[in-house]
Every structure is written in structure tokens, then in C-alpha cells.
Design a protein around this motif. Structure first.
Motif, PDB file in Angstrom:
ATOM      1  N   GLU A 283      -6.742  -7.625 -15.624  1.00 24.74           N
ATOM      2  CA  GLU A 283      -6.129  -7.405 -16.941  1.00 24.74           C
ATOM      3  C   GLU A 283      -4.928  -6.470 -16.884  1.00 24.74           C
ATOM      4  OE1 GLU A 283      -9.493  -5.971 -19.086  1.00 24.74           O
ATOM      5  OE2 GLU A 283     -10.269  -7.987 -19.543  1.00 24.74           O
ATOM      6  N   LYS A 284      -4.667  -5.880 -15.715  1.00 27.27           N
ATOM      7  CA  LYS A 284      -3.522  -4.958 -15.580  1.00 27.27           C
ATOM      8  C   LYS A 284      -2.286  -5.778 -15.207  1.00 27.27           C
ATOM      9  CE  LYS A 284      -6.406  -1.006 -14.349  1.00 27.27           C
ATOM     10  NZ  LYS A 284      -6.213  -0.302 -15.624  1.00 27.27           N
ATOM     11  N   THR A 285      -1.616  -6.308 -16.218  1.00 22.93           N
ATOM     12  CA  THR A 285      -0.492  -7.218 -15.998  1.00 22.93           C
ATOM     13  C   THR A 285       0.856  -6.615 -16.375  1.00 22.93           C
ATOM     14  OG1 THR A 285      -0.877  -8.165 -18.201  1.00 22.93           O
ATOM     15  CG2 THR A 285      -1.937  -9.254 -16.320  1.00 22.93           C
ATOM     16  N   SER A 286       0.873  -5.367 -16.826  1.00 18.21           N
ATOM     17  CA  SER A 286       2.141  -4.725 -17.181  1.00 18.21           C
ATOM     18  C   SER A 286       2.919  -4.367 -15.923  1.00 18.21           C
ATOM     19  CB  SER A 286       1.877  -3.457 -18.002  1.00 18.21           C
ATOM     20  OG  SER A 286       3.051  -2.669 -18.099  1.00 18.21           O
ATOM     21  N   THR A 287       4.250  -4.408 -16.031  1.00 23.20           N
ATOM     22  CA  THR A 287       5.098  -4.018 -14.891  1.00 23.20           C
ATOM     23  C   THR A 287       4.934  -2.544 -14.537  1.00 23.20           C
ATOM     24  OG1 THR A 287       6.943  -3.668 -16.425  1.00 23.20           O
ATOM     25  CG2 THR A 287       6.829  -5.802 -15.305  1.00 23.20           C
ATOM     26  N   ASP A 288       4.329  -1.766 -15.428  1.00 21.60           N
ATOM     27  CA  ASP A 288       4.062  -0.348 -15.120  1.00 21.60           C
ATOM     28  C   ASP A 288       3.110  -0.206 -13.931  1.00 21.60           C
ATOM     29  OD1 ASP A 288       5.633   0.360 -17.268  1.00 21.60           O
ATOM     30  OD2 ASP A 288       3.930   0.603 -18.654  1.00 21.60           O
ATOM     31  N   PHE A 289       2.313  -1.252 -13.671  1.00 20.40           N
ATOM     32  CA  PHE A 289       1.326  -1.179 -12.597  1.00 20.40           C
ATOM     33  C   PHE A 289       1.869  -1.660 -11.254  1.00 20.40           C
ATOM     34  CE2 PHE A 289      -1.368  -1.851 -16.444  1.00 20.40           C
ATOM     35  CZ  PHE A 289      -1.964  -0.595 -16.443  1.00 20.40           C
ATOM     36  N   LEU A 290       3.132  -2.134 -11.232  1.00 20.29           N
ATOM     37  CA  LEU A 290       3.707  -2.655  -9.993  1.00 20.29           C
ATOM     38  C   LEU A 290       3.720  -1.564  -8.924  1.00 20.29           C
ATOM     39  CD1 LEU A 290       4.937  -5.230  -8.855  1.00 20.29           C
ATOM     40  CD2 LEU A 290       7.198  -4.360  -9.503  1.00 20.29           C
ATOM     41  N   LYS A 291       3.207  -1.911  -7.723  1.00 16.96           N
ATOM     42  CA  LYS A 291       3.105  -1.010  -6.569  1.00 16.96           C
ATOM     43  C   LYS A 291       2.062   0.093  -6.752  1.00 16.96           C
ATOM     44  CE  LYS A 291       6.250  -3.310  -4.446  1.00 16.96           C
ATOM     45  NZ  LYS A 291       5.834  -4.282  -3.405  1.00 16.96           N
ATOM     46  N   MET A 292       1.310   0.063  -7.858  1.00 14.38           N
ATOM     47  CA  MET A 292       0.230   1.026  -8.034  1.00 14.38           C
ATOM     48  C   MET A 292      -1.011   0.559  -7.279  1.00 14.38           C
ATOM     49  SD  MET A 292       0.434   2.369 -11.979  1.00 14.38           S
ATOM     50  CE  MET A 292      -1.014   3.398 -11.722  1.00 14.38           C
ATOM     51  N   SER A 293      -1.907   1.505  -6.988  1.00 17.57           N
ATOM     52  CA  SER A 293      -3.127   1.189  -6.242  1.00 17.57           C
ATOM     53  C   SER A 293      -4.358   1.462  -7.094  1.00 17.57           C
ATOM     54  CB  SER A 293      -3.192   2.024  -4.959  1.00 17.57           C
ATOM     55  OG  SER A 293      -2.127   1.714  -4.101  1.00 17.57           O
ATOM     56  N   PHE A 294      -5.401   0.641  -6.874  1.00 15.41           N
ATOM     57  CA  PHE A 294      -6.679   0.812  -7.556  1.00 15.41           C
ATOM     58  C   PHE A 294      -7.812   0.574  -6.563  1.00 15.41           C
ATOM     59  CE2 PHE A 294      -3.661  -0.309 -10.827  1.00 15.41           C
ATOM     60  CZ  PHE A 294      -3.970   0.566 -11.856  1.00 15.41           C
ATOM     61  N   MET A 295      -8.950   1.208  -6.810  1.00 14.86           N
ATOM     62  CA  MET A 295     -10.132   1.042  -5.981  1.00 14.86           C
ATOM     63  C   MET A 295     -11.120   0.120  -6.690  1.00 14.86           C
ATOM     64  SD  MET A 295      -9.258   3.088  -3.485  1.00 14.86           S
ATOM     65  CE  MET A 295     -10.661   3.608  -2.510  1.00 14.86           C
ATOM     66  N   CYS A 296     -11.718  -0.791  -5.910  1.00 13.65           N
ATOM     67  CA  CYS A 296     -12.726  -1.703  -6.455  1.00 13.65           C
ATOM     68  C   CYS A 296     -13.917  -1.771  -5.507  1.00 13.65           C
ATOM     69  CB  CYS A 296     -12.156  -3.104  -6.633  1.00 13.65           C
ATOM     70  SG  CYS A 296     -10.738  -3.220  -7.750  1.00 13.65           S
ATOM     71  N   LYS A 297     -15.122  -1.708  -6.065  1.00 10.08           N
ATOM     72  CA  LYS A 297     -16.336  -1.868  -5.276  1.00 10.08           C
ATOM     73  C   LYS A 297     -16.763  -3.328  -5.354  1.00 10.08           C
ATOM     74  CE  LYS A 297     -17.953   2.883  -5.873  1.00 10.08           C
ATOM     75  NZ  LYS A 297     -19.048   3.759  -6.343  1.00 10.08           N
ATOM     76  N   VAL A 298     -16.854  -3.985  -4.207  1.00 13.51           N
ATOM     77  CA  VAL A 298     -17.109  -5.423  -4.194  1.00 13.51           C
ATOM     78  C   VAL A 298     -18.137  -5.776  -3.123  1.00 13.51           C
ATOM     79  CG1 VAL A 298     -14.773  -5.942  -5.017  1.00 13.51           C
ATOM     80  CG2 VAL A 298     -15.234  -5.894  -2.554  1.00 13.51           C
ATOM     81  N   LYS A 299     -18.651  -6.988  -3.236  1.00 14.21           N
ATOM     82  CA  LYS A 299     -19.480  -7.567  -2.180  1.00 14.21           C
ATOM     83  C   LYS A 299     -18.741  -8.781  -1.623  1.00 14.21           C
ATOM     84  CE  LYS A 299     -24.072  -9.343  -1.035  1.00 14.21           C
ATOM     85  NZ  LYS A 299     -25.445  -9.591  -1.507  1.00 14.21           N
ATOM     86  N   VAL A 300     -18.594  -8.840  -0.307  1.00 14.91           N
ATOM     87  CA  VAL A 300     -17.872  -9.929   0.338  1.00 14.91           C
ATOM     88  C   VAL A 300     -18.768 -11.161   0.391  1.00 14.91           C
ATOM     89  CG1 VAL A 300     -16.647 -10.689   2.407  1.00 14.91           C
ATOM     90  CG2 VAL A 300     -16.566  -8.274   1.722  1.00 14.91           C
TER      91      VAL A 300
END
Length: 477
Positions: A283-300
Motif C-alpha cells: 500500500e506504500k505507493t507514494s513517491t515519498d517512499f522511493l529508495k526507502m527501506s522497510f522490514m518484513c517478517k515472512v515465511k519462505v
């Protein structure tokens, strides 16, 4: 969390990095009467993102750190300042140089397999003169160069008379069977190079002559500087790549391989990366987020095996572009440069999920190395040489629960792509490395810890790299 060397700029002093010292050398000023005065000490630091930078430490600051810093060791460096890298003969291509201040802290930590032992920015022998002549001042180029090839026509060390007295010197040619250049090595480096060549040749079996592969790092056209190092048959994947190419091309060693003749304290600022669900990430589709980093906990859920699991990439700090092999050389289209050997890097794709969504992720070298605890070279040494055939350790990533560090790209923002690029990955619990006792790994700096030094302040201009590599040796006329 540590700052990456590729992200540092001149905006602050609260940086904190985890890096290996890959090279170190003193900056020595020689008076007309031959008296030597140490101006400071130089380091080259390499981090787990394969970025390296030049560090200069003034003599009055070096005396507080000389006893703990050793070549090859991994350290945490904090509270230093940075400047734009200027001057000629710079040892690495990073845009900024690090300087120690009186409040700089250095702590030895346990070894980190994520950080390579060495990094080189090779120039193909065929391009050497073109690169040098492209600079505004070809006699004082912006950067020194790294070259790799086979050592031939080695002339053992002898002494030559210079304006500073007798100096040791040895010479050889470096060749890739297409182009060759003469190399001149001066001083203690000539002596150690001569000893290493003798040691390698003594290990040959009777009647056998193997190629001696040499890396000349930090040289210029090609003559060594105080910043230079010579590596003979180094235990490195570049060495094995060149050896393999020589065998494939039917290399025959030359018959003439050798011949004889006030303290301030700065509060540390810690940046926090937001942890989000996969649905929140999409849902983070704004250009403000370009090149920003986020952490996600996932299962492969699964590892995609349709593409190669490793590729050859460019050697430059800020470019990991995949290279193309053409006429026996490797070409980076982005940098428009040829390389004798590329760097081997992981690149895999997997499908991962959390309770909200499931997306595909592209994992690059650092992320895969951290998950496996191995490099591409490690897996190849175990016999997994085919880039199209996935080794079991890569397949076994499926089913693991991990935390990924995602960096948004143009596609994620502009076309709402849900294929995300992972720049780092961790097990769900991340720990930091404990501090260890100092361990001597062989590089001695004791000769320069009690030397009489000029008083220099951190406010003074840092010597350019041309000065940090000292004067060139002049032969007596």
C-alpha cells in the motif's frame, strides 16, 4: 544496526560502521637530509555490502589507536567525520574519505564472514594506458589501479642509488596472454615480493612450472606507491578464475619466469527502520517512499529455480551490474569498462508470505550470504559450480521464517510492481557481535607509534591521497 559505507556523506559525525581493515600504511614525509616524519596513517575499510573507503588518521590521533588496529581484523568504528575524497592517486573510488577525530571509538569484534578479505577494482591490462590518459593530468591520475595477471620475467631484488640513498627494487612483467606491462616495485615491498616469489617457486614439483598469478593493488602505470600491495597466488576467487581461464586457453609458462641481478563526546543517533506487513508494504505507493527501506517478517514458501543462482558482476563500489563476457573479457555496460575477472554474487528469487499477503522477492548477494553463512565461492569450492543447478543449501531456504529488509525501486512506486528487492535478510532474532581481545594478524605498526610527529588538528586540511601515498622515488642523476 550499522551505517553502510556506501551511504556515508559529509553531513554528520555520528556514523557507526562495522568493517574490515584490508590495507594499512603510513604517510611519511622525507626531508632533504633523509629524515622521516610520520604525518599520519592510512586504512582501507571494507564492509559487508562490498563497499570500501579510504581512512586517514592524523599522527596525534593514531597514537591512541595504533596498538589495537591490525590488518585483516574486523572493527566497529564510531564518531568520526568525513570529507570529500580529493587529490590524485586515491587508493579507492569512494566519493568520501573518513577522518578520525579525538572522540572516534574503535572496538575489535569477532570475524565476520559477510565481509570479504579483499576487494579490488581491476583495470583490464588492455585499458591501462587509456584509463591513465583519460585523466586531466595523466602523470598524476585521480586513482591508483588494481591489475591482475601472470608474473613473468621476474628480476630478483637489487639495490639502486636514489637521492635518499640505496633503495631496494625488483621488476617483472604482468601479462594476461593478450597484453603485458612492466612493473617496478620499490622498498620493503620489493623485498617481500621477492621472498614470496621464491617461496612459491620452491613449492613447484620437479619439472613442473605453474603460472604465478600476481595482483598489483594500488599501483600506477605500473609502479608501486606506499599504498600498494603485491599479492602472489592469493587464496581468492579472482585467482581461481584466472587460473581456470589460463588452463582453458592452453597457457604455457614462459621459460624466463625469473632472472637474477581535547576529547568531546557525541551522542549516537540510531535510525529505526519500520517493520510492516506485506499488505502494508504493497500500500506504500507514494513517491515519498522511493529508495526507502522497510522490514518484513515472512515465511519462505518456495525458491524459484528458473534463473542462475549466481552471476558475475562489476567490481566498482557503486555498481553491481551483471557483466557480459565478450572475447575473453567481461564488460560492464553501465560503467563501460572491461574487467579481467568479475565478482561472483548471489541473486535468487523466492515466494514468501505472511498472514496478509504473498509476494515474490529478489535477494541479492549480502542477503543470501547472511542466510546461508556462505559465499558463492564457498559453495563452488564444495562442488556446486553450475550456476543453473541450485545447491541444496539454497533450496533449503524454503520453509524458513526470516526478516527481510526491502528497498523500494521505481517499479514498486511507478507501476505498482509487487516484486520486491531484498538488500539484507536475517533470522527473526538478530544479535550483535561481541567485542574480542586484540589479535595480531601480522601487520606491525610499532615503528610508527612513538615517532616524533608534527602537531596537527582535526580542523586542518587532510592531506590528499597523493600526499598520503608519499613522494615518488627519484633516482640520483
Amino acid at each position: 544496526m550499522f551505517d553502510q559505507l556506501s551511504f556515508i556523506d559529509a553531513s554528520g559525525t555520528t556514523w557507526k560502521i562495522n568493517a574490515r581493515v584490508t590495507r594499512m600504511w603510513p604517510s611519511i614525509s622525507v626531508a632533504d637530509n633523509g629524515t622521516e616524519t610520520m604525518i599520519g596513517y592510512n586504512l582501507v575499510l571494507l564492509d559487508d555490502a562490498d563497499c570500501h573507503v579510504h581512512v586517514f588518521v592524523y599522527a596525534d590521533n593514531w597514537k591512541y589507536h595504533a596498538h589495537k588496529i591490525v590488518e585483516g581484523g574486523v572493527f566497529v568504528f564510531s564518531n568520526f567525520y568525513t570529507k570529500e575524497a580529493l587529490g590524485s592517486l586515491r587508493p579507492v573510488s569512494s566519493k568520501f574519505r573518513i577522518n578520525f577525530s579525538p572522540s572516534t571509538n574503535v572496538e575489535r569484534v569477532e570475524d565476520d564472514f559477510m565481509i570479504a578479505r579483499h576487494k579490488f577494482e581491476f583495470v583490464d591490462l588492455s585499458n591501462l594506458f587509456a584509463v591513465a590518459n583519460a585523466y586531466e593530468k595523466p602523470d598524476s591520475p585521480d586513482y591508483s589501479t588494481d591489475v591482475i595477471g601472470v608474473l613473468v620475467d621476474f628480476e630478483h631484488v637489487w639495490k639502486i642509488k636514489t637521492m635518499y640513498g640505496l633503495k631496494d627494487i625488483c621488476k617483472f612483467r604482468i601479462t594476461d596472454e593478450r597484453d603485458s606491462h612492466k612493473v617496478t616495485v620499490w622498498g620493503n615491498l620489493a623485498v617481500t615480493t621477492d621472498a614470496r616469489v621464491k617461496e612459491v617457486k620452491a613449492g613447484f614439483k620437479d619439472g613442473e612450472e605453474e603460472p604465478i598469478i600476481v595482483i598489483a593493488s594500488g599501483s600506477v602505470q605500473i609502479s608501486t606507491l606506499p599504498a600498494s600491495k603485491i599479492y602472489i597466488n592469493l587464496d581468492h576467487d579472482f585467482f581461481f578464475a584466472v587460473s581456470q581461464r589460463l588452463r582453458e586457453e592452453g597457457y604455457v609458462p614462459s621459460d624466463k619466469t625469473t632472472s637474477s641481478p581535547t576529547t568531546t563526546y557525541v551522542k549516537e543517533v540510531v535510525s529505526v527502520i519500520e517493520t510492516v506487513t506485506l499488505k502494508e508494504l504493497s500500500e506504500k505507493t507514494s513517491t515519498d517512499f522511493l529508495k526507502m527501506s522497510f522490514m518484513c517478517k515472512v515465511k519462505v514458501k518456495s525458491v524459484e529455480e528458473s534463473d542462475n543462482w549466481w552471476h558475475g558482476s562489476c567490481n566498482k563500489n557503486d555498481c553491481h551490474e551483471e557483466v557480459i563476457k565478450f572475447e575473453g573479457k567481461y564488460r560492464c555496460a553501465r560503467c563501460k569498462k572491461n574487467y579481467p575477472v568479475p565478482q561472483k554474487r548471489f541473486k535468487i528469487v523466492f515466494l514468501a508470505e505472511d498472514d496478509t499477503e504473498a509476494f515474490n522477492f529478489v535477494l541479492y548477494d549480502r542477503a543470501v550470504k547472511r542466510l546461508l553463512g556462505k559465499t558463492v565461492t564457498n559453495l563452488m569450492a564444495e562442488g556446486y559450480n553450475d550456476p543453473a543447478s541450485y545447491p541444496p543449501p539454497l533450496k533449503q531456504i524454503a520453509g524458513r521464517e526470516i526478516t527481510v529488509k526491502v528497498e523500494f525501486t521505481d517499479d514498486n512506486i511507478l507501476v505498482n510492481s509487487t516484486v520486491y528487492y531484498v538488500v539484507d535478510a536475517y533470522e527473526c532474532s538478530v544479535s550483535t557481535s561481541p567485542v574480542l581481545e586484540d589479535i595480531d594478524t601480522g601487520t606491525s605498526v610499532s615503528n610508527y607509534t612513538n615517532i616524533s610527529v608534527p602537531s596537527l588538528s582535526d580542523g586542518a586540511g587532510t592531506p590528499g591521497s597523493a600526499l598520503s601515498t608519499s613522494k615518488r622515488v627519484k633516482k640520483e642523476k
